[in-house]
Design an enzyme around this catalytic site. Structure first.
Site, PDB file in Angstrom:
ATOM      1  N   GLU A  30     -53.492  43.015 -25.761  1.00 37.87           N
ATOM      2  CA  GLU A  30     -54.629  43.845 -26.145  1.00 37.87           C
ATOM      3  C   GLU A  30     -54.375  45.283 -25.698  1.00 37.87           C
ATOM      4  OE1 GLU A  30     -57.525  44.260 -23.240  1.00 37.87           O
ATOM      5  OE2 GLU A  30     -57.580  46.115 -24.389  1.00 37.87           O
TER       6      GLU A  30
ATOM      7  N   ARG B 253     -49.568  43.963 -15.449  1.00 37.87           N
ATOM      8  CA  ARG B 253     -50.175  44.832 -16.443  1.00 37.87           C
ATOM      9  C   ARG B 253     -51.498  45.485 -16.044  1.00 37.87           C
ATOM     10  NH1 ARG B 253     -51.139  40.587 -21.499  1.00 37.87           N
ATOM     11  NH2 ARG B 253     -53.304  40.124 -21.055  1.00 37.87           N
ATOM     12  N   HIS B 254     -51.790  45.519 -14.743  1.00 40.37           N
ATOM     13  CA  HIS B 254     -52.990  46.208 -14.265  1.00 40.37           C
ATOM     14  C   HIS B 254     -52.640  47.209 -13.169  1.00 40.37           C
ATOM     15  CE1 HIS B 254     -54.736  42.551 -16.072  1.00 40.37           C
ATOM     16  NE2 HIS B 254     -55.731  43.360 -16.379  1.00 40.37           N
TER      17      HIS B 254
ATOM     18  N   ARG C   4     -50.551  51.223 -20.105  1.00 40.16           N
ATOM     19  CA  ARG C   4     -50.267  49.954 -20.765  1.00 40.16           C
ATOM     20  C   ARG C   4     -49.615  50.181 -22.132  1.00 40.16           C
ATOM     21  NH1 ARG C   4     -54.411  44.934 -21.574  1.00 40.16           N
ATOM     22  NH2 ARG C   4     -54.346  44.996 -19.303  1.00 40.16           N
TER      23      ARG C   4
ATOM     24  N   GLU D 160     -59.556  45.615  -8.479  1.00 35.84           N
ATOM     25  CA  GLU D 160     -59.271  44.186  -8.625  1.00 35.84           C
ATOM     26  C   GLU D 160     -58.350  43.717  -7.502  1.00 35.84           C
ATOM     27  OE1 GLU D 160     -58.398  42.823 -12.771  1.00 35.84           O
ATOM     28  OE2 GLU D 160     -59.209  44.789 -13.269  1.00 35.84           O
TER      29      GLU D 160
ATOM     30  N   ARG E 172     -60.146  50.439 -10.909  1.00 35.95           N
ATOM     31  CA  ARG E 172     -60.481  49.019 -10.832  1.00 35.95           C
ATOM     32  C   ARG E 172     -59.987  48.453  -9.502  1.00 35.95           C
ATOM     33  NH1 ARG E 172     -62.801  47.013 -16.091  1.00 35.95           N
ATOM     34  NH2 ARG E 172     -62.809  49.001 -17.195  1.00 35.95           N
TER      35      ARG E 172
ATOM     36  N   SER F 246     -59.921  48.196 -26.950  1.00 40.05           N
ATOM     37  CA  SER F 246     -61.034  47.285 -26.846  1.00 40.05           C
ATOM     38  C   SER F 246     -62.309  48.079 -27.027  1.00 40.05           C
ATOM     39  CB  SER F 246     -60.995  46.637 -25.457  1.00 40.05           C
ATOM     40  OG  SER F 246     -61.898  45.570 -25.408  1.00 40.05           O
TER      41      SER F 246
END
Lengths: 441, 441
Positions: free
Chosen positions: B355, B216-217, B406, B210, B208, B358
């Site tokens: 979460e 948390r990423h 995570r 991002e 990712r 998912s």
């Protein structure tokens, strides 16, 4: 009503069941139609009158009564061959378009480009799908063997700031505007974990931007690795042969039926794998073939095949270990043999004429490593995290790695490694064939 | 002499043994020196007179006699606390440089940048290393759970010609001069395998790009996935909760000691995980907090924490399932609820306020998928292999995924996901902090 799996239906004679699966074959006998339905457990024959029109590969739900077949109609090739289901209701969950080729044959018999262009379809063919059941078993075998060696499973990154082995055959990634690479192997990272866990195993990716297309290389492949600390060269050979042997034996045992279907010859797993130095192997080869390769720095493909033939015939073993490859032919971290530094404490395990595992004892001295990195024209600054490990104490250590797709290909005697990858990547293909490049670019 | 592991030495009182490991602590009492030596099995105290000068973290080999400790000297915190080894020979296999910080403390107590800049060293600290023993157990738990679901383990590619979820947060790869991407998840590929195996599980990478730094990423993470065919929405919720629960329970059981050391509160695993639609959850939250989030399209982080508190207090469960997120907030392949298409057949499993899993039921109709891909402004041509699957029959199906780092972070109450990754990658770091970019670029 709960769903029944095809193979569970054999115990339900006289009962009404519900099946869900894909239509594998349709045999239309006028008013009566036979449908072979495939689910995750296997095939089952269903039959009905005045059925709605269905197409092969459609996903369906069928309700019906399980009947015993007359003994002369029994099909010994499938687990449900003693029964058939008389269809009382057929619902099409998802209708398949007309297929580009017949999926109902025992052998698909397609050319490789077609096999891959229609990959989501060809993977449904039972014989093709079974390749990946064997692959799964090889992975299970590897995990079992590496646990027995006492390895901790680790997870290492695939994006790196330096190329693992040097060389230019790396894929570049635009990493937030910074240059980064996809790792050629998890080699450097697994070594860094030896002081933490002593023995580690991992499943990772290996990316090789080799600008060539061969039958046994992929641009992205699944690599299995072990790395062990506080070991000597003999410990490493023992561990490598154990892992190779156990991984294969596990899959052979679990997937007997598939190996039979693929007509794989019995595999000779002798616990005493013959061990030869490269020079010894070359001498044996010269005696056998009369051709002199004793000056070569590596085994030629025909040498690998011939020495495996020798091991099979003379040592009753389908494995052979070759050690002591020339130091300059191996990666920078390979330990030279202290008794003869031109040659290294390296090894390959050959199986069915091809190298399947490869590894070495590693240089574990910080100063030596810096020297060799510089001598190879690389910059120690690019190996800063790797070198940190050796600054703070690193015992004698080494390891080995092998590729999952190559092993699968060899075990099943497939002719191309692409058949052993669900979605193979190579120079010419990412899912589909890549468009021609503009030559001016 | 064969090596003895530290914890095996307790059965060898009076015998001479050989140990190999790293020096964890040195206590110099003049002529007598105590060395705590760490190997893969644990710690052991060794003691000797006039020993050669050693440094912490050096790799050593020690020969000595195993002695029982006087009862008042017994250390109950380690498995070998009843014995010590009287050193007769000490060989330094690899000498460590002076350490940048004290590695002998029970808690390292370093700031995150230092923890990561000296990663190969800090990972040797027993309490840090144990994070990754828990991670290994979570992976074992996941594999066990997914096998119980009947999944076949598959291996999917990470280099792709199209971005998985649309959007621009992808890493670009120079693929032999062609543009390619690193997959944001194995989502599309795992779906393509449903017609082959019905149920699949896999461990893959999620990339990712991002452009943000959060606790948390990660930019590269380990993702665990399942995908199941011939299932309805309730089957999927059952499978997701089973997998989440079993994965965590397995690690909790296997790593009790580590959880104690990390002072993790007892985890309530109730087999009846409470299930709420997003709208129901928002109403409960309004009742508890007085704050109205009922118009929000998703759970805010504070909502996730509060609804987990509710489940803990009211339902005696540390898990809670939230379903029916707004269709436009989820990925294109998510099935809208036929009864209310504004909301989707999607779900999240929350654990400890965050979460962790998912997923959703997927659209399994070819025409619908093409329509939604176009409506989202994407080109169906980029999803050609994916769409091929649906052309040739795809049953109702769905699945879920979760991130290993995570989950590890949450289970051990770590404050930053980077602590749960051996070599974390983010916008600012690949092993070391990336250099500042030239702003003109």
């Amino acid at each position: 009503m709960l769903r029944t799996l095809a193979t569970d239906a054999v115990d339900k004679i006289g009962k009404t069941i519900k099946l869900q699966g894909f239509i594998e074959k349709i045999r239309d006998h006028g008013k009566i139609t036979f449908l072979d339905i495939r689910d995750m457990s296997g095939l089952i024959q269903c039959v009905g009158e005045n059925l709605p029109k269905v197409t092969p590969q459609s996903a369906v739900e069928v309700s019906g009564v399980v009947n015993k077949r007359p003994s002369k109609m029994v099909n010994k090739n499938i687990k449900t061959g003693t029964i058939e289901v008389w269809i009382t209701r057929l619902e099409i969950l998802s209708k398949a378009e007309e297929l580009p080729f017949d999926m109902g044959k025992d052998e698909l018999g397609l050319q490789l480009p077609t096999l891959l262009d229609f990959r989501t379809l060809t993977l449904r063919h039972t014989k093709v799908a079974k390749i990946f059941k064997v692959q799964e078993s090889l992975m299970e075998g590897f995990r079992k063997a590496s646990k027995e060696l006492g390895c901790t499973e680790i997870f290492t990154p695939t994006i790196s700031a330096s190329s693992t082995e040097g060389g230019s055959e790396v894929f570049k990634v635009d990493y937030y505007g910074h240059g980064a690479f996809l790792v050629q192997s998890p080699q450097l990272y697994k070594q860094m974990l030896v002081p933490t866990f002593e023995r580690v195993c991992l499943v990772s990716r290996a990316y090789r931007a080799e600008p060539s297309v061969t039958t046994r290389h992929l641009s992205e492949s699944i690599q299995m690795d072990c790395e062990l600390g506080f070991v000597d060269f003999t410990d490493l050979l023992d561990a490598m042969e154990f892992t190779g042997r156990e991984t294969i034996s596990y899959a052979v045992e679990k997937c007997k039926d598939v190996l039979n279907e693929y007509k794989v010859a019995e595999i000779k797993v002798n616990k005493n794998v013959p061990r030869l130095t490269l020079r010894e192997a070359q001498k044996i080869l010269m005696d056998r073939t009369g051709i002199d390769h004793t000056k070569e720095l590596d085994m030629m493909p025909e040498d690998e095949r011939e020495i495996c033939k020798w091991a099979h015939e003379e040592k009753n073993c389908d494995f052979v270990t070759i050690t002591h490859f020339p130091t300059r032919k191996r990666s920078f971290y390979t330990m030279p043999d202290p008794k003869d530094p031109e040659y290294s404490l390296s090894y390959d395990l050959l199986f069915k004429g091809v190298e399947i595992l490869s590894g070495s004892q590693r240089i574990n001295d910080y100063g030596e490593l810096v020297k060799i990195i510089k001598a190879k024209g690389m910059n120690p600054e690019n190996f800063k995290m790797y070198l940190q490990t050796f600054k703070y104490g690193m015992p004698p250590e080494g390891g080995f790695s092998f590729g999952l797709e190559r092993l699968t290909m060899l075990l099943l005697d497939l002719s191309n490694i692409r058949e052993a990858s669900l979605f193979p990547r190579d120079m010419e293909r990412v899912d589909f064939r890549l468009p021609p490049k503009n030559k001016e670019e």
